[in-house]
Design an enzyme around this catalytic site. Structure first.
Site, PDB file in Angstrom:
ATOM      1  N   ASP A  23       0.740  -1.320   0.024  1.00 49.87           N
ATOM      2  CA  ASP A  23      -0.102  -0.040   0.002  1.00 49.87           C
ATOM      3  C   ASP A  23       0.844   1.212  -0.023  1.00 49.87           C
ATOM      4  O   ASP A  23       0.532   2.385   0.627  1.00 49.87           O
ATOM      5  CB  ASP A  23      -1.008  -0.165   1.268  1.00 49.87           C
ATOM      6  CG  ASP A  23      -1.937  -1.011   1.243  1.00 49.87           C
ATOM      7  OD1 ASP A  23      -1.876  -1.996   0.065  1.00 49.87           O
ATOM      8  OD2 ASP A  23      -2.780  -1.221   2.199  1.00 49.87           O
ATOM      9  N   GLU A  71      -4.598  -0.710  -1.301  1.00 47.16           N
ATOM     10  CA  GLU A  71      -5.909  -1.021  -0.678  1.00 47.16           C
ATOM     11  C   GLU A  71      -6.943  -0.047  -1.363  1.00 47.16           C
ATOM     12  O   GLU A  71      -6.589   0.946  -1.614  1.00 47.16           O
ATOM     13  CB  GLU A  71      -5.692  -0.581   0.626  1.00 47.16           C
ATOM     14  CG  GLU A  71      -7.247  -0.668   1.351  1.00 47.16           C
ATOM     15  CD  GLU A  71      -7.148  -0.166   2.928  1.00 47.16           C
ATOM     16  OE1 GLU A  71      -5.908   0.135   3.363  1.00 47.16           O
ATOM     17  OE2 GLU A  71      -8.189   0.234   3.503  1.00 47.16           O
ATOM     18  N   LYS A 128      -6.689  -4.774  -3.282  1.00 46.44           N
ATOM     19  CA  LYS A 128      -7.212  -5.604  -2.085  1.00 46.44           C
ATOM     20  C   LYS A 128      -8.429  -4.621  -1.373  1.00 46.44           C
ATOM     21  O   LYS A 128      -7.953  -3.328  -0.999  1.00 46.44           O
ATOM     22  CB  LYS A 128      -6.209  -5.699  -1.067  1.00 46.44           C
ATOM     23  CG  LYS A 128      -5.404  -4.895  -0.464  1.00 46.44           C
ATOM     24  CD  LYS A 128      -4.379  -5.231   0.531  1.00 46.44           C
ATOM     25  CE  LYS A 128      -3.431  -4.329   1.090  1.00 46.44           C
ATOM     26  NZ  LYS A 128      -4.227  -3.550   2.245  1.00 46.44           N
ATOM     27  N   LYS A 131      -7.679  -4.647   4.777  1.00 42.29           N
ATOM     28  CA  LYS A 131      -6.275  -4.467   5.197  1.00 42.29           C
ATOM     29  C   LYS A 131      -5.193  -5.489   5.025  1.00 42.29           C
ATOM     30  O   LYS A 131      -4.178  -5.219   4.804  1.00 42.29           O
ATOM     31  CB  LYS A 131      -6.449  -3.940   6.816  1.00 42.29           C
ATOM     32  CG  LYS A 131      -7.465  -2.986   7.169  1.00 42.29           C
ATOM     33  CD  LYS A 131      -7.256  -1.690   6.518  1.00 42.29           C
ATOM     34  CE  LYS A 131      -8.231  -0.595   7.256  1.00 42.29           C
ATOM     35  NZ  LYS A 131      -8.174   0.702   6.148  1.00 42.29           N
ATOM     36  N   VAL A 156       3.002   0.186   4.239  1.00 48.65           N
ATOM     37  CA  VAL A 156       2.327   1.090   5.387  1.00 48.65           C
ATOM     38  C   VAL A 156       1.035   0.296   5.355  1.00 48.65           C
ATOM     39  O   VAL A 156       0.475  -0.131   4.497  1.00 48.65           O
ATOM     40  CB  VAL A 156       2.450   2.525   4.693  1.00 48.65           C
ATOM     41  CG1 VAL A 156       3.794   3.111   4.803  1.00 48.65           C
ATOM     42  CG2 VAL A 156       1.682   2.757   3.557  1.00 48.65           C
ATOM     43  N   THR A 157       0.478   0.815   6.727  1.00 44.49           N
ATOM     44  CA  THR A 157       1.159   1.018   7.554  1.00 44.49           C
ATOM     45  C   THR A 157       1.472  -0.185   8.789  1.00 44.49           C
ATOM     46  O   THR A 157       0.763  -1.071   8.693  1.00 44.49           O
ATOM     47  CB  THR A 157       0.405   1.941   8.673  1.00 44.49           C
ATOM     48  OG1 THR A 157      -0.843   1.317   9.102  1.00 44.49           O
ATOM     49  CG2 THR A 157       0.038   3.273   7.872  1.00 44.49           C
ATOM     50  N   CYS A 161      -2.131  -2.364   7.623  1.00 40.87           N
ATOM     51  CA  CYS A 161      -2.167  -3.355   6.710  1.00 40.87           C
ATOM     52  C   CYS A 161      -0.933  -4.291   6.776  1.00 40.87           C
ATOM     53  O   CYS A 161      -0.586  -5.423   6.282  1.00 40.87           O
ATOM     54  CB  CYS A 161      -2.195  -2.591   5.429  1.00 40.87           C
ATOM     55  SG  CYS A 161      -3.889  -2.017   5.349  1.00 40.87           S
ATOM     56  N   GLN A 201       7.765 -13.233  21.827  1.00 40.61           N
ATOM     57  CA  GLN A 201       7.671 -14.936  22.020  1.00 40.61           C
ATOM     58  C   GLN A 201       8.269 -15.794  21.008  1.00 40.61           C
ATOM     59  O   GLN A 201       7.464 -16.726  20.443  1.00 40.61           O
ATOM     60  CB  GLN A 201       5.831 -14.932  21.827  1.00 40.61           C
ATOM     61  CG  GLN A 201       5.294 -13.889  22.675  1.00 40.61           C
ATOM     62  CD  GLN A 201       3.760 -14.248  22.674  1.00 40.61           C
ATOM     63  OE1 GLN A 201       3.247 -15.245  23.158  1.00 40.61           O
ATOM     64  NE2 GLN A 201       2.978 -13.226  22.245  1.00 40.61           N
TER      65      GLN A 201
END
Ligand code: TIU
Length: 228
Positions: A23, A71, A128, A131, A156-157, A161, A201
């Protein structure tokens, strides 16, 4: 090849890895577009363009698969859920006429990718409605047709997205490396925390590294002639 990344080395090879550029549209990166209608300072996103140009030039020189996403919505907005269209209090809503054309509508000047990162012939451009880059698109089929199993994700961002796409990709079995200086946010704290969330994680849905770490392991001749 191995890129030094957080939380550990990201292993990949050029033939099965795609560069995904999310995007990088005027609607998000320039005044008068969707990002500004939401109240954001769009100048905060401009910093990703120079490092992203270097990565893109290198990917092209190496013959890597390159995917650009945009987007946006079809002109009658039939692919825009009411929840997205009516939410919040933007200065202009999706579909309204703005200085760069109708906000977030396919085919409009503002919907297209910034001049610095114009797609080259043969590169995939995925339009698309949401997002994420997989929802409502043929991205998975396009990647499978090319034998792609790993993604280098930029654009971005970061927390919207990019995150949504990396989460979608991870759930579909793709290993994702996010380039920290090639993703941008309107909110510095979201940039920092957004990147930390990916690699926490033990790399819960991906890896994070600066673009220099990737460029350092790619063949040197590919770096010639890249924009500064
Ligand atoms: N508003 C915001 O931060 N992002 C979006 O609406 N779309 C993308 O991230 N591309």
């Amino acid at each position: 090849m191995k890129v030094t990344a957080d939380p550990g080395d990201f292993e990949f090879d050029v033939a099965t890895t795609a560069l995904v550029i999310i995007d990088m549209q005027r609607d998000f990166c320039e005044p008068g577009g969707f990002g500004e209608t939401l109240g954001n300072d769009v100048s905060l996103l401009r910093g990703v363009i120079p490092p992203l140009q270097r990565v893109l030039a290198t990917a092209r020189a190496l013959g890597m698969t390159v995917v650009h996403t945009r987007e946006g919505h079809v002109p009658d907005l039939s692919d825009c859920p009411p929840a997205k269209l009516h939410r919040g209090s933007p200065s202009l809503r999706i579909g309204d006429p703005g200085p760069k054309g109708r906000i977030l509508v396919r085919g409009e000047y503002g919907h297209d990718i910034v001049d610095e990162l114009t797609p080259a012939p043969g590169e995939l451009v995925i339009d698309k409605p949401g997002k994420g880059s997989f929802h409502g698109t043929a991205l998975r089929e396009e990647l499978e047709a090319r034998g792609i199993t790993r993604l280098v994700v930029t654009g971005v961002t970061t927390e919207v997205c990019v995150h949504t796409t990396v989460r979608e990709a991870n759930d579909r079995g793709y290993e994702c490396l996010v380039l920290s200086d090639c993703v941008g946010s309107y909110f510095p704290e979201f940039q920092r925390v957004g990147l930390a969330m990916i690699a926490a994680q033990g790399g819960i849905f991906g890896w994070v590294a600066p673009s220099e770490a990737l460029l350092a392991v790619l063949p040197a001749p590919a770096l010639e002639g890249t924009p500064s």
